[in-house]
Design an enzyme around this catalytic site. Structure first.
Site, short mmCIF file in Angstrom:
data_model
loop_
_atom_site.label_atom_id
_atom_site.label_comp_id
_atom_site.label_asym_id
_atom_site.label_seq_id
_atom_site.Cartn_x
_atom_site.Cartn_y
_atom_site.Cartn_z
N ARG A 84 0.92 -1.45 0.02
CA ARG A 84 -0.06 -0.01 -0.10
C ARG A 84 0.81 1.07 0.09
NH1 ARG A 84 -3.91 0.00 4.89
NH2 ARG A 84 -5.07 -1.40 3.76
N ARG A 134 -1.69 7.09 9.54
CA ARG A 134 -1.91 6.30 8.17
C ARG A 134 -1.90 7.69 7.34
NH1 ARG A 134 -4.00 1.15 8.18
NH2 ARG A 134 -3.21 0.09 10.12
N LYS A 168 -3.64 1.73 14.95
CA LYS A 168 -3.66 2.78 13.65
C LYS A 168 -4.12 4.01 14.24
CE LYS A 168 -6.31 -0.28 11.45
NZ LYS A 168 -7.21 -0.81 10.43
N LYS A 196 -5.90 7.64 12.29
CA LYS A 196 -6.10 8.24 10.84
C LYS A 196 -6.49 9.57 10.85
CE LYS A 196 -7.66 3.58 9.11
NZ LYS A 196 -8.79 2.75 8.80
N CYS A 252 -15.06 -2.98 -0.25
CA CYS A 252 -13.77 -3.25 -0.03
C CYS A 252 -13.28 -4.29 -0.82
CB CYS A 252 -13.58 -3.66 1.45
SG CYS A 252 -14.42 -5.08 1.80
N CYS A 279 -8.11 -10.59 1.05
CA CYS A 279 -8.15 -10.05 2.56
C CYS A 279 -8.36 -11.29 3.39
CB CYS A 279 -9.32 -9.27 2.65
SG CYS A 279 -9.33 -8.70 4.40
N CYS A 328 -16.56 -8.03 5.84
CA CYS A 328 -16.56 -8.31 7.46
C CYS A 328 -16.90 -6.87 7.91
CB CYS A 328 -15.31 -8.64 7.85
SG CYS A 328 -14.09 -7.62 7.99
N CYS A 372 -13.99 -1.29 6.25
CA CYS A 372 -13.01 -0.66 5.33
C CYS A 372 -13.48 0.33 4.19
CB CYS A 372 -12.05 -1.70 4.76
SG CYS A 372 -11.15 -2.59 5.86
FE1 SRM Z 1 -9.14 -1.38 6.37
C1 SRM Z 1 -7.76 -4.12 7.87
C2 SRM Z 1 -8.33 -2.76 3.50
C3 SRM Z 1 -9.58 1.48 4.94
C4 SRM Z 1 -10.99 -0.43 9.11
N1 SRM Z 1 -8.04 -3.13 5.80
C5 SRM Z 1 -7.67 -4.16 6.64
C6 SRM Z 1 -6.90 -5.48 5.77
C7 SRM Z 1 -5.46 -4.86 5.86
C8 SRM Z 1 -6.90 -6.60 6.37
C9 SRM Z 1 -6.12 -7.06 7.33
O1 SRM Z 1 -5.76 -6.62 8.47
O2 SRM Z 1 -5.41 -8.19 7.14
C10 SRM Z 1 -7.45 -4.94 4.38
C11 SRM Z 1 -6.64 -5.30 3.40
C12 SRM Z 1 -7.51 -6.17 2.15
C13 SRM Z 1 -6.98 -6.38 0.77
O3 SRM Z 1 -6.78 -7.36 0.32
O4 SRM Z 1 -6.63 -5.35 0.15
C14 SRM Z 1 -8.00 -3.56 4.57
N2 SRM Z 1 -8.91 -0.85 4.44
C15 SRM Z 1 -8.74 -1.62 3.41
C16 SRM Z 1 -8.84 -0.97 2.26
C17 SRM Z 1 -7.90 -1.10 0.99
C18 SRM Z 1 -10.39 -0.92 1.83
C19 SRM Z 1 -10.84 -0.29 0.41
O5 SRM Z 1 -11.69 -0.79 -0.05
O6 SRM Z 1 -10.05 0.50 -0.23
C20 SRM Z 1 -8.60 0.69 2.69
C21 SRM Z 1 -7.24 1.21 2.79
C22 SRM Z 1 -7.07 2.53 3.08
C23 SRM Z 1 -5.59 2.98 3.10
O7 SRM Z 1 -5.16 3.52 1.95
O8 SRM Z 1 -4.96 3.32 4.10
C24 SRM Z 1 -9.03 0.49 4.25
N3 SRM Z 1 -9.94 0.26 6.97
C25 SRM Z 1 -10.24 1.33 6.19
C26 SRM Z 1 -11.20 2.16 6.66
C27 SRM Z 1 -12.02 3.26 6.14
C28 SRM Z 1 -11.15 4.60 6.40
O9 SRM Z 1 -10.00 4.42 7.07
O10 SRM Z 1 -11.65 5.50 6.00
C29 SRM Z 1 -11.58 1.47 8.03
C30 SRM Z 1 -12.76 1.90 8.95
C31 SRM Z 1 -12.30 3.22 9.72
C32 SRM Z 1 -11.69 2.81 10.92
O11 SRM Z 1 -10.40 2.65 10.86
O12 SRM Z 1 -12.24 2.60 11.87
C33 SRM Z 1 -10.61 0.05 7.93
N4 SRM Z 1 -9.24 -2.29 8.18
C34 SRM Z 1 -10.05 -1.68 9.14
C35 SRM Z 1 -10.08 -2.53 10.46
C36 SRM Z 1 -10.68 -2.40 11.76
C37 SRM Z 1 -10.07 -1.32 12.42
C38 SRM Z 1 -10.70 -1.25 14.07
O13 SRM Z 1 -10.54 -0.43 14.48
O14 SRM Z 1 -11.09 -2.47 14.42
C39 SRM Z 1 -9.19 -3.45 9.99
C40 SRM Z 1 -8.93 -4.90 10.97
C41 SRM Z 1 -7.57 -4.39 11.98
O15 SRM Z 1 -7.02 -3.32 12.00
O16 SRM Z 1 -7.36 -5.43 12.76
C42 SRM Z 1 -8.73 -3.40 8.70
FE1 SF4 Z 2 -11.06 -7.19 4.65
FE2 SF4 Z 2 -13.06 -6.65 6.29
FE3 SF4 Z 2 -11.65 -4.79 5.58
FE4 SF4 Z 2 -13.24 -5.79 3.68
S1 SF4 Z 2 -13.85 -4.69 5.50
S2 SF4 Z 2 -11.02 -5.58 3.38
S3 SF4 Z 2 -13.39 -7.96 4.58
S4 SF4 Z 2 -10.97 -6.32 6.61
#
Ligand code: SRM
Ligand code: SF4
Length: 551
Positions: free
Chosen positions: A65, A134, A200, A202, A417, A423, A462, A466
């Site tokens: 990323r 981030r 993390k 943000k 997502c 993922c 899930c 994201c």
């Molecule tokens: Fe996310 C984890 C993809 C934005 C909340 N996110 C992941 C992981 C890295 C899975 C992992 O930990 O193994 C995913 C990778 C999947 C893949 O195959 O690419 C993933 N997140 C993404 C992206 C690519 C989704 C998308 O549709 O574009 C976004 C990347 C953003 C970036 O460039 O940095 C992405 N993730 C978000 C957002 C939205 C936002 O930030 O505006 C959220 C919700 C906001 C928040 O953070 O509260 C988000 N991602 C999570 C979480 C839950 C965090 C939590 O507080 O519980 C995880 C799981 C974790 O961190 O353990 C996670």
């Molecule tokens: Fe993976 Fe869940 Fe984030 Fe979708 S919402 S990319 S399934 S961690």
């Protein structure tokens, strides 16, 4: 040593090195040991496997990323990314929901060349993931005012100020930057300390009334305040976040609190102090409870404000008036203030692939527009010379994309997502199901005479959220293969969370579940009322009345 395993690893190795280097040099190894996957995240790398191929054992691959403050990508960077994606990844580029780029499907032996290539293009993957600040989000449209320009500059400034030093990143991935061992072992990041953040962190900027970065879902949000056409300062928003887990009510989405106003010149102090509060007060014993939003929830806004003011040594002023009214990206051609042109392109689920991938590469190669990634997974080509507009239209037309007719309103406003197959946390399909899910939504709207209406639909595989499904008018959150939790009632301003309407809906039940609600909406909505607002006013008001009658 106390704390969760990641806490112990960070403390033992604050340079974030692990045994990454050794594994990289071991040509027989196709993946890294578990401990190193924690460090790799700080370097912007996720160890994944192709979940479609699991029957024959795990086929390891990597997701990388990038960090693009405000979604800005130079033409040179875009071309470098396109080449790297073809050479080392799966030939696609994924625009993320935080204005970054993801490469998927990189084999271990292609990792070093990919990361070096990204750094040679003057970008980085450092701190794109991990327990750090981030990618900093900011409005992606080219500045249409002095305020817009100042906000972009502040986003760049902050992105640099919050970047960890993590010396191992440069030693491992960037050729020629080497510290001697004695020196590198002593490096402890002055801002983050030895154990970085509990989780993390943000950050996003927004210029009201457009809430194109979903600012209130961030740990740290800056809402621009202008006086006499100039940026005077920011309303500070803290403690937003969306991640939750099914069945764990102690985890929940939360909107940021807007706690006060401060003048622009204090922005770095403020940002560092908020980050330090997370560093010092976040829960390091439970990663599910470690985000800044839980510090706000548990200790309250007054505590937070007092803590912040004590750290920066001045008082926040009362919140200045602001209004967020809508979200979304501009599509089609728009004239910029400087006489050049900008083209907003919808990218389904952010995945640039196939003929669109080839067309965009050709456009950037020939016409050198700058690229801006949006927080809704779309893309803008900006600073296009007037003479290049027809030629770009021609290239896009060749792959069936028309600038002024890019799919339906529902499609353009949707997000999903990545989920399966990359993922590791996905419980259900998301990106791959999106086209079919939108067909169902559109067909059902058509059945009740509402075709053409825009409803914001966001899907995730899930509950981590994201693609920010908890802000959508319709959110679909994966529970199990073919099963989703259905949420209704976010608003277009991005200032209201939605609520669960059905705990589980099978994909083949979606149309029948939506139809009666769409029917009611068609009959009972007020003039111009959006679906999310109707749900909030009508469906949820009814639910609240029922709940209080029962109580
Ligand atoms: Fe996310 C984890 C993809 C934005 C909340 N996110 C992941 C992981 C890295 C899975 C992992 O930990 O193994 C995913 C990778 C999947 C893949 O195959 O690419 C993933 N997140 C993404 C992206 C690519 C989704 C998308 O549709 O574009 C976004 C990347 C953003 C970036 O460039 O940095 C992405 N993730 C978000 C957002 C939205 C936002 O930030 O505006 C959220 C919700 C906001 C928040 O953070 O509260 C988000 N991602 C999570 C979480 C839950 C965090 C939590 O507080 O519980 C995880 C799981 C974790 O961190 O353990 C996670
Ligand atoms: Fe993976 Fe869940 Fe984030 Fe979708 S919402 S990319 S399934 S961690």
């Amino acid at each position: 040593m106390a704390g969760t395993p990641p806490e112990q690893l960070k403390e033992a190795d604050p340079a974030l090195r692990g045994s990454i280097d050794q594994t990289l040099r071991d040509s027989g190894a196709d993946h890294f040991v578990e401990d190193d996957t924690v460090f790799l995240k700080f370097h912007g790398i996720y160890q994944q496997d192709d979940r479609d191929a699991r029957r024959t054992g795990k086929q390891y691959q990597f997701m990388v990323r990038t960090r693009q403050p405000g979604g800005r990508v130079s033409p040179e960077q875009y071309l470098a990314y396109a080449d790297l994606a073809q050479q080392y990844a799966n030939g696609t580029l994924r625009v993320t929901s935080r204005q970054g780029i993801q490469f998927h499907g990189i084999a271990k032996h292609g990792l070093s060349s990919t990361i070096r290539g990204i750094n040679e293009a003057l970008a980085t993957t450092l701190a794109a993931c991990g327990d750090v600040a981030r990618n900093v989000m900011a409005p992606p449209t080219p500045p249409t005012s002095v305020v817009g320009e100042d906000v972009q500059n502040d986003a760049d400034l902050l992105s640099g100020a919050l970047l960890p030093q993590a010396s191992a990143y440069h030693e491992i991935w960037v050729e020629g930057v080497k510290l001697d061992l004695g020196e590198k072992e002593r490096v402890v990041d002055p801002l983050y300390g030895a154990t970085y953040l509990p989780r993390k962190f943000k950050t996003a900027f927004v210029i009201p009334p457009l809430n194109d970065t979903d600012v209130l879902t961030n740990c740290l949000g800056f809402i621009a305040v202008a006086e006499d056409g100039r940026l005077s300062g920011y309303n500070l928003a803290v403690g937003g976040g969306l991640g939750r887990a099914h069945g764990k009510t102690e985890t929940f989405p939360r909107l940021a609190d807007v706690v006060g106003y401060f003048p622009r010149e204090r922005i770095v102090e403020i940002a560092k102090a908020v980050l330090a509060i997370h560093r010092d007060w976040g829960d390091r014993t439970n990663r599910r409870h470690a985000r800044l939003k839980y510090v706000l929830e548990d200790r309250g806004v007054d505590w937070f404000r007092a803590e912040l003011e004590a750290r920066v040594g001045f008082a926040l002023a009362p919140v200045r008036h602001y209004e967020l009214t809508n979200q979304g990206d501009p599509f089609g051609w728009k004239r910029q203030r400087n006489g050049k042109w900008m083209l907003g392109l919808h990218v389904e689920a952010g995945r640039i692939k196939g003929s669109l991938f080839r067309a965009l590469r050709e456009i950037v190669l020939r016409h050198r527009p700058a690229v801006r990634l949006t927080a809704s997974q779309n893309l803008l080509l900006v600073d296009v010379a007037p003479g290049a507009v027809r030629a770009i239209d021609g290239i896009l037309g060749g792959v069936g994309v028309q600038a002024d007719a890019q799919g339906s309103a529902v499609r353009r406003a949707s997000m999903a997502c990545p989920a399966l197959p990359t993922c590791g946390l996905a419980l259900a399909e998301s990106e791959r199901w999106l086209p079919e899910a939108l067909d169902i939504v559109e067909k059902t709207l058509e059945d009740v005479g509402l075709d053409g209406d825009e409803i914001v639909v966001r899907i995730t595989g899930c509950p981590n959220g994201c693609a920010r499904p908890y802000m959508a008018e319709i959110g679909l959150v994966g529970r199990a293969p073919g099963k989703y939790q259905l949420w209704f009632g976010g608003n277009h301003a991005g200032t209201r969370l939605n609520r669960v309407y059905r705990e589980t809906v099978r994909t083949d039940e979606l149309a029948d579940t939506l139809r009666p609600v769409f029917q009611r909406y068609a009959l009972e909505r007020a003039e111009g009322e959006r679906f999310g607002d109707f749900c909030s006013r009508s469906i949820w008001a009814g639910a609240n009345a029922l709940q209080s009658a029962a109580a």
